[in-house]
Motif scaffolding. Structure first.
Motif, PDB file in Angstrom:
ATOM      1  N   ASN A 126       0.806  -0.825  -0.382  1.00 14.12           N
ATOM      2  CA  ASN A 126       0.302  -0.066  -0.572  1.00 14.12           C
ATOM      3  C   ASN A 126       1.047   1.484   0.453  1.00 14.12           C
ATOM      4  OD1 ASN A 126      -1.621   1.912   1.209  1.00 14.12           O
ATOM      5  ND2 ASN A 126      -2.620   1.021   1.153  1.00 14.12           N
ATOM      6  N   HIS A 127       0.904   2.086  -0.998  1.00  6.70           N
ATOM      7  CA  HIS A 127       1.286   3.209  -0.993  1.00  6.70           C
ATOM      8  C   HIS A 127       1.113   3.930  -0.387  1.00  6.70           C
ATOM      9  CE1 HIS A 127       3.140   6.640  -3.434  1.00  6.70           C
ATOM     10  NE2 HIS A 127       2.407   7.418  -2.729  1.00  6.70           N
ATOM     11  N   LEU A 128       0.223   4.365   1.075  1.00  2.78           N
ATOM     12  CA  LEU A 128      -0.009   5.070   1.646  1.00  2.78           C
ATOM     13  C   LEU A 128       0.794   4.643   3.104  1.00  2.78           C
ATOM     14  CD1 LEU A 128      -3.858   5.630   1.799  1.00  2.78           C
ATOM     15  CD2 LEU A 128      -1.969   7.753   1.198  1.00  2.78           C
ATOM     16  N   VAL A 161      -0.175  13.788   3.205  1.00  2.00           N
ATOM     17  CA  VAL A 161      -0.726  14.866   2.789  1.00  2.00           C
ATOM     18  C   VAL A 161       0.262  14.834   1.483  1.00  2.00           C
ATOM     19  CG1 VAL A 161      -2.367  16.107   4.044  1.00  2.00           C
ATOM     20  CG2 VAL A 161       0.634  16.300   4.620  1.00  2.00           C
ATOM     21  N   SER A 162      -0.827  15.174   0.463  1.00  2.00           N
ATOM     22  CA  SER A 162       0.054  14.942  -0.971  1.00  2.00           C
ATOM     23  C   SER A 162      -0.788  15.635  -2.270  1.00  2.00           C
ATOM     24  CB  SER A 162       0.452  13.532  -1.130  1.00  2.00           C
ATOM     25  OG  SER A 162      -0.610  13.080  -1.699  1.00  2.00           O
ATOM     26  N   GLY A 163      -0.447  15.617  -3.473  1.00  2.00           N
ATOM     27  CA  GLY A 163      -1.494  15.739  -4.478  1.00  2.00           C
ATOM     28  C   GLY A 163      -2.327  15.159  -4.575  1.00  2.00           C
ATOM     29  N   GLY A 164      -2.039  13.955  -4.788  1.00  2.00           N
ATOM     30  CA  GLY A 164      -3.061  12.728  -4.259  1.00  2.00           C
ATOM     31  C   GLY A 164      -3.792  12.265  -3.582  1.00  2.00           C
ATOM     32  N   HIS A 165      -3.618  12.853  -1.961  1.00  2.00           N
ATOM     33  CA  HIS A 165      -4.652  11.780  -0.829  1.00  2.00           C
ATOM     34  C   HIS A 165      -4.197  13.001   0.348  1.00  2.00           C
ATOM     35  CE1 HIS A 165      -0.413  10.880  -0.654  1.00  2.00           C
ATOM     36  NE2 HIS A 165      -0.731   9.560  -2.011  1.00  2.00           N
ATOM     37  N   SER A 166      -5.104  13.069   1.112  1.00  2.00           N
ATOM     38  CA  SER A 166      -5.298  13.779   2.858  1.00  2.00           C
ATOM     39  C   SER A 166      -5.749  12.590   3.653  1.00  2.00           C
ATOM     40  CB  SER A 166      -5.598  15.254   2.667  1.00  2.00           C
ATOM     41  OG  SER A 166      -4.684  15.595   1.736  1.00  2.00           O
ATOM     42  N   ALA A 205       3.118   3.418   2.812  1.00  2.00           N
ATOM     43  CA  ALA A 205       5.079   2.448   2.460  1.00  2.00           C
ATOM     44  C   ALA A 205       5.613   4.698   2.581  1.00  2.00           C
ATOM     45  CB  ALA A 205       5.679   3.008   1.306  1.00  2.00           C
ATOM     46  N   HIS A 206       4.654   5.657   2.713  1.00  2.00           N
ATOM     47  CA  HIS A 206       4.553   6.832   3.055  1.00  2.00           C
ATOM     48  C   HIS A 206       5.088   7.199   5.625  1.00  2.00           C
ATOM     49  CE1 HIS A 206       5.051   9.723  -0.225  1.00  2.00           C
ATOM     50  NE2 HIS A 206       3.105   9.516  -0.638  1.00  2.00           N
ATOM     51  N   VAL A 207       4.355   5.783   5.841  1.00  2.00           N
ATOM     52  CA  VAL A 207       4.937   5.859   6.683  1.00  2.00           C
ATOM     53  C   VAL A 207       5.623   5.320   6.975  1.00  2.00           C
ATOM     54  CG1 VAL A 207       4.086   5.189   9.300  1.00  2.00           C
ATOM     55  CG2 VAL A 207       2.272   5.873   7.572  1.00  2.00           C
ATOM     56  N   THR A 253       8.036  12.728  -0.347  1.00  2.00           N
ATOM     57  CA  THR A 253       7.636  13.000  -2.184  1.00  2.00           C
ATOM     58  C   THR A 253       7.737  11.391  -2.359  1.00  2.00           C
ATOM     59  OG1 THR A 253       9.359  13.795  -2.841  1.00  2.00           O
ATOM     60  CG2 THR A 253       7.886  15.102  -2.384  1.00  2.00           C
ATOM     61  N   ASP A 254       6.497  11.103  -2.921  1.00  2.00           N
ATOM     62  CA  ASP A 254       7.296   9.328  -4.022  1.00  2.00           C
ATOM     63  C   ASP A 254       8.002   8.824  -4.686  1.00  2.00           C
ATOM     64  OD1 ASP A 254       4.084   9.864  -3.346  1.00  2.00           O
ATOM     65  OD2 ASP A 254       3.120   9.981  -5.531  1.00  2.00           O
ATOM     66  N   ASN A 255       8.392   8.202  -3.973  1.00  2.00           N
ATOM     67  CA  ASN A 255       9.796   7.119  -3.824  1.00  2.00           C
ATOM     68  C   ASN A 255       9.782   5.767  -3.783  1.00  2.00           C
ATOM     69  OD1 ASN A 255      11.040   6.631  -1.348  1.00  2.00           O
ATOM     70  ND2 ASN A 255      10.064   9.165  -1.105  1.00  2.00           N
TER      71      ASN A 255
END
Ligand SMILES: [Zn+2]
Lengths: 348, 225
Positions: free
Chosen positions: A113-115, A138-143, A117-119, A310-312
């Motif tokens: 899951n992308h979110l 928080v990003s351009g695609g999700h909050s 992964a942000h964590v 940011t996404d990576n």
């Protein structure tokens, strides 16, 4: 440590093609190719343009990551890939690529899951994450505001935006002010010279009547419209638009709502750790305000450095590493790309 | 030489292992599933399955051949990215073949033939082949009636491929039943010279034929009345 597993991560959920390599919590490589410039004239990400760019970028980006880490695909212990949420066609390129690597190199694959992964990416900067924690993404695609009880197995959504994503609001306001896309960095820059108290812009879903149903939800559409009205009124009156003041006041409103709701969630649940991730986490005011407000309550704020926000690919590798360490079973080779993958699914 | 062939340009998701020798091209294992919505789910397990069927390991492969389309974008990319990434891991060359050639070439038998696949949006991806199976026009994307008119001008007497089945009435040409989808052995056959010569690896660029749907940002609508 050399005996920890070597994990590869692939990210293609939006306009960044990312390949990251980690060993345990140590980041070895974080290669990125972005199609952001191709989207600029459209004022937002065009899914087909992003998908075409991922196909072209994936092999060279992988080469760069392997070179940077000084390893080969034969050395890798497992491959993690973002299976969702995100743009369907863009996700599909990354998932198919990961499968190609997994089949050819005969390695296990984890669809993640992308979110989440942000964590997870924060562990590369600050070490293991205390659980439970609250995460603000928080990003351009999700909050989203999440309760992270066990990052390997499940994340509980507390709230999310009911209209625009926070990053989207930055993009739209930037366009209104004649600033470039993506809007986050130029607004952050302009705001430094502006007065954050110059204009009282609305704070969405913070009134008492809204809190009952939307305690941890966000709304940025009304704010965006309020900024547009204010700017247009100025223009019609033939007066110059004070870009720095509008940027600072708008940014202040966004950061105020984000930090107050995130900290309210921490306090309500008695949680002492707040992780902030996503592209908007690179915003300097958000970081400063979160830290300043959290200090009062003894809450620790963890924000990875901007390049990891940011996404990576590194974030996907970090989550993969966490899953392997937790003994989670790999995904099947027929794992789908799921543009609407729910937050409660950390790996598919 | 053991060669992996993949094609995802049509609803038929195909993976095959083909043995290319000095004077022959023979199918060793073949998996094909017709499902326009699951290219991403189906292809990798099928690659795994053909390797198992032929009792081979990835490292036994000499080359990868991929159908370049034309085909609906999302599905088409699955085959190409699979081929490119596997080639990268194994350090073996990848070769591209126009997917329509693997329908039109085997269908040719003396007279020109129209090969067509479904391009969605009521259009066809198509090409015309001479009596020996050499492509003389295409690949192109157009409505079936435009494709039919061009095919007649070029003397086509027969149509082949899934698109020909689907739009048989408009095309108004006799339809040859097989191959309906790109033939994996033929894809390898059409790359056989390159495989035997050990030609350098090719970048697998899809034959998109269409531009992305995107409109440049225009002036913003005011919010004040
Ligand atoms: Zn993201």
């Amino acid at each position: 440590m050399a005996d920890e597993p070597l994990i590869l991560g692939i990210e293609t959920s939006c306009d960044e093609t990312g390949v990251g390599i980690v060993r345990g919590h140590t980041l070895l490589a974080d290669a990125l190719a972005s199609s952001v410039e191709e989207h600029a004239r459209f004022g937002g990400v065009v899914p087909e343009v992003a998908s075409r760019a991922h196909l072209e970028a994936i092999v060279p980006t992988m080469d760069r990551a392997l070179t940077e880490a000084g390893v080969t695909l034969a050395d890798i212990d497992a491959i993690a890939v973002t299976s969702g949420p995100g743009l369907a066609g863009a996700l599909l390129v990354g998932v198919a690529a990961a499968k190609g690597y997994a089949v050819a190199a005969e390695k296990p694959i984890y669809g993640v899951n992308h979110l989440a992964a942000h964590v997870a990416v924060d562990t590369l900067e600050h070490g293991p994450l205390p659980e439970p924690a609250i995460a603000l993404l928080v990003s351009g695609g999700h909050s989203s505001l999440l309760l992270v009880d066990d990052l390997a197995r499940g994340v509980t959504p507390l709230g999310a935006t009911i209209d625009d994503a926070a990053g989207e609001a930055f993009d739209k306001v930037a366009r209104l002010l004649g600033l470039p896309f993506p809007g986050g960095p130029p607004i952050d820059r302009e705001a430094r010279a502006g007065d954050a108290a110059a204009i009282a812009f609305p704070r969405g879903l913070t009134a008492a009547k809204d809190l009952a149903a939307h305690r941890y939800d966000f709304s940025f559409s009304g704010l965006k419209t309020a900024v547009a009205r204010w700017v247009e009124a100025r223009q019609r009156a033939g007066e110059p638009v004070p870009v720095a003041d509008v940027s600072a006041s708008f940014q202040e409103a966004v950061c105020d709502v984000l930090t107050s709701k995130a900290l309210a969630a921490c306090r309500a649940q008695g949680i002492e750790t707040l992780v902030i991730g996503g592209g908007v986490a690179a915003n300097s005011r958000l970081r400063a305000m979160a830290e300043q407000r959290a200090e009062k309550y003894g809450i620790q704020v963890r924000v990875p450095r901007p390049k990891l926000c940011t996404d990576n690919g590194a974030m996907v590798a970090a989550l993969g590493s966490h899953l392997v360490a937790a003994g989670v079973a790999p995904s099947r080779l027929d794992l789908p790309a799921d543009s609407a993958l729910p937050l409660t699914t950390v790996s598919v | 030489m053991l060669v992996l062939v993949v094609d995802s340009s049509t609803p038929a998701v195909t993976a095959a292992l083909v043995e290319v020798s000095a004077d022959d091209v023979v199918s060793r294992a073949y998996r094909c599933t017709v499902d326009a919505r699951a290219h991403g789910e189906l292809l990798a397990p099928q690659v795994d399955a053909v390797l198992a069927d032929a009792d081979a390991r990835p490292r036994d492969l000499t080359a990868v051949v991929a159908g370049l389309g034309p085909g609906p974008f999302t599905g088409l990319r699955v085959g190409l990215v699979t081929a490119a990434t596997m080639g990268q891991v194994l350090g073996i060359p990848t070769y591209g073949v126009c997917s329509l050639d693997a329908i039109g070439y085997p269908a040719a038998s003396g007279e020109p033939v129209l090969a067509a696949s479904d391009a969605r949006r009521k259009e066809l991806y198509w090409a015309v082949y001479d009596g020996a199976g050499q492509r003389i026009v295409g690949p192109e994307v157009s409505t079936p009636s435009v494709a039919a008119a061009r095919a007649r001008e070029l003397g086509a007497t027969i149509a082949v491929g899934d698109g020909a089945h689907r739009y048989a009435e408009i095309l108004d040409l006799p339809v040859r039943v097989e191959p309906r989808y790109p033939d994996a052995t033929v894809l390898a056959l059409l790359a056989a010279e390159r495989i035997r010569a050990g030609a350098s690896s090719e970048r697998l660029t899809p034959l998109y034929l269409r531009r992305p749907d995107a409109v440049a940002a225009t002036g913003r609508k005011p919010v004040l009345p």
